[in-house]
Design a protein around this motif. Structure first.
Motif, PDB file in Angstrom:
ATOM      1  N   LEU A   1     -14.742  50.888   2.153  1.00 19.11           N
ATOM      2  CA  LEU A   1     -14.483  52.127   1.425  1.00 19.11           C
ATOM      3  C   LEU A   1     -13.056  52.117   0.892  1.00 19.11           C
ATOM      4  O   LEU A   1     -12.137  51.614   1.534  1.00 19.11           O
ATOM      5  CB  LEU A   1     -14.685  53.322   2.357  1.00 19.11           C
ATOM      6  CG  LEU A   1     -16.104  53.492   2.940  1.00 19.11           C
ATOM      7  CD1 LEU A   1     -16.121  54.610   3.944  1.00 19.11           C
ATOM      8  CD2 LEU A   1     -17.106  53.742   1.843  1.00 19.11           C
TER       9      LEU A   1
ATOM     10  N   PHE B   1     -13.779  55.653  -3.902  1.00 20.35           N
ATOM     11  CA  PHE B   1     -14.849  56.344  -3.192  1.00 20.35           C
ATOM     12  C   PHE B   1     -14.422  57.775  -2.851  1.00 20.35           C
ATOM     13  O   PHE B   1     -15.200  58.721  -3.006  1.00 20.35           O
ATOM     14  CB  PHE B   1     -15.204  55.570  -1.921  1.00 20.35           C
ATOM     15  CG  PHE B   1     -15.993  56.356  -0.902  1.00 20.35           C
ATOM     16  CD1 PHE B   1     -17.349  56.571  -1.065  1.00 20.35           C
ATOM     17  CD2 PHE B   1     -15.361  56.899   0.224  1.00 20.35           C
ATOM     18  CE1 PHE B   1     -18.073  57.300  -0.131  1.00 20.35           C
ATOM     19  CE2 PHE B   1     -16.078  57.623   1.161  1.00 20.35           C
ATOM     20  CZ  PHE B   1     -17.439  57.826   0.982  1.00 20.35           C
TER      21      PHE B   1
ATOM     22  N   LYS C   1     -16.388  59.982   4.281  1.00 18.78           N
ATOM     23  CA  LYS C   1     -17.772  59.544   4.504  1.00 18.78           C
ATOM     24  C   LYS C   1     -18.476  60.471   5.489  1.00 18.78           C
ATOM     25  O   LYS C   1     -19.632  60.870   5.253  1.00 18.78           O
ATOM     26  CB  LYS C   1     -17.801  58.106   5.024  1.00 18.78           C
ATOM     27  CG  LYS C   1     -19.213  57.557   5.169  1.00 18.78           C
ATOM     28  CD  LYS C   1     -19.236  56.105   5.603  1.00 18.78           C
ATOM     29  CE  LYS C   1     -20.675  55.590   5.666  1.00 18.78           C
ATOM     30  NZ  LYS C   1     -20.750  54.180   6.092  1.00 18.78           N
TER      31      LYS C   1
END
Length: 268
Positions: free
Chosen positions: A2, A6, A70
């Protein structure tokens, strides 16, 4: 792995769509009958939930740890799945005539559920890193948003007072225009992968941009007239702003695709 891209993309999506989900909760609540207390309470719950998500997303920065984002995306995905299920439940109640006299159009409830499904799919794609190839994304995103724009024109037409004949006619014309663009997009969709040439996709985006800009300007005019109490309608001022923002968002996506197509051409 990541990275910052992102984080940026995730925050953009969550900030935009969490506000949309929050406002959907309000619009649905306003369409329920006074006696629908359970549905009203559920709508209020989702309003509070997505307002908290919106505030949390606004508090994050592009420097936030990608793993934190996330996990946040997973939380938002769960909340969005719940509101999607609520919207589908409401649609079922309407279509089985269990909410007679309520004021939510079935198509509107289906419309807002499609947007919830789109949002949760975007979150899943971001978290797995499995974004569609550019040519597929261009067609699929346009098919989705062209239908959204066509729906908006229909809602505006039906929520304006019937005596606003000129504006009703304009809204109906936009409805027909976007239905036609949607059919064209679905034709391009069914012709893929052979249809996914740069010239065809470029023309596809150009044509859609012209129509979306025109609809965006119409929505802006309607929004300003509603804010100034200069036209007769039952359109909530926030709903007028809501559909205007979604047209603006679609234009941003079209421009992003145009840049990506140009970059792809240069590198090939």
């Amino acid at each position: 792995m990541l990275d910052q891209a992102f984080v940026v993309r995730s925050l953009e999506e969550v900030r935009f769509w969490s506000r949309i989900m929050k406002e959907h909760s309000l619009f649905l609540k306003l369409g329920f009958r006074c006696e629908d207390t359970q549905l009203i309470n559920e709508a209020n719950h989702f309003y509070v939930t997505f307002e908290a998500i919106e505030n949390k997303a606004n508090a994050f920065t592009t420097g936030t740890d990608p793993n934190v984002i996330k996990r946040f995306n997973e939380e938002v995905h769960t909340a969005t799945s719940y509101i999607w299920a609520f919207k589908r439940k409401v649609l079922g109640l309407i279509l089985t005539c269990q909410l007679p006299g309520a004021n939510n159009f079935p198509l509107l409830v289906d419309h807002v559920s499609r947007e919830a499904n789109y949002f949760r799919n975007r979150l899943a794609e971001l978290n797995t890193g499995q974004l569609e190839p550019l040519a597929d994304a261009i067609i699929d995103e346009n098919v989705f948003f062209l239908r959204i724009m066509a729906d908006h024109a229909k809602f505006i037409s039906h929520l304006l007072d019937p005596s606003e004949r000129q504006l009703v006619e304009q809204a109906n014309n936009f409805s027909q225009e976007f239905d036609t663009l949607l059919y064209q997009a679905r034709d391009l969709e069914s012709m893929r992968p052979q249809s996914q040439t740069v010239p065809l996709l470029d023309q596809f985006l150009d044509q859609n941009r012209v129509s979306v800009k025109s609809l965006r300007d119409f929505k802006k005019t309607a929004k300003d007239l509603i804010d100034a109490c200069r036209i007769k309608s039952i359109i909530h001022p926030l709903l007028a702003d809501h559909v205007f923002r979604e047209a603006e968002h679609f234009l941003v996506i079209i421009d992003m695709f145009e840049r990506s197509l140009t970059d792809h051409q240069k590198s090939s």
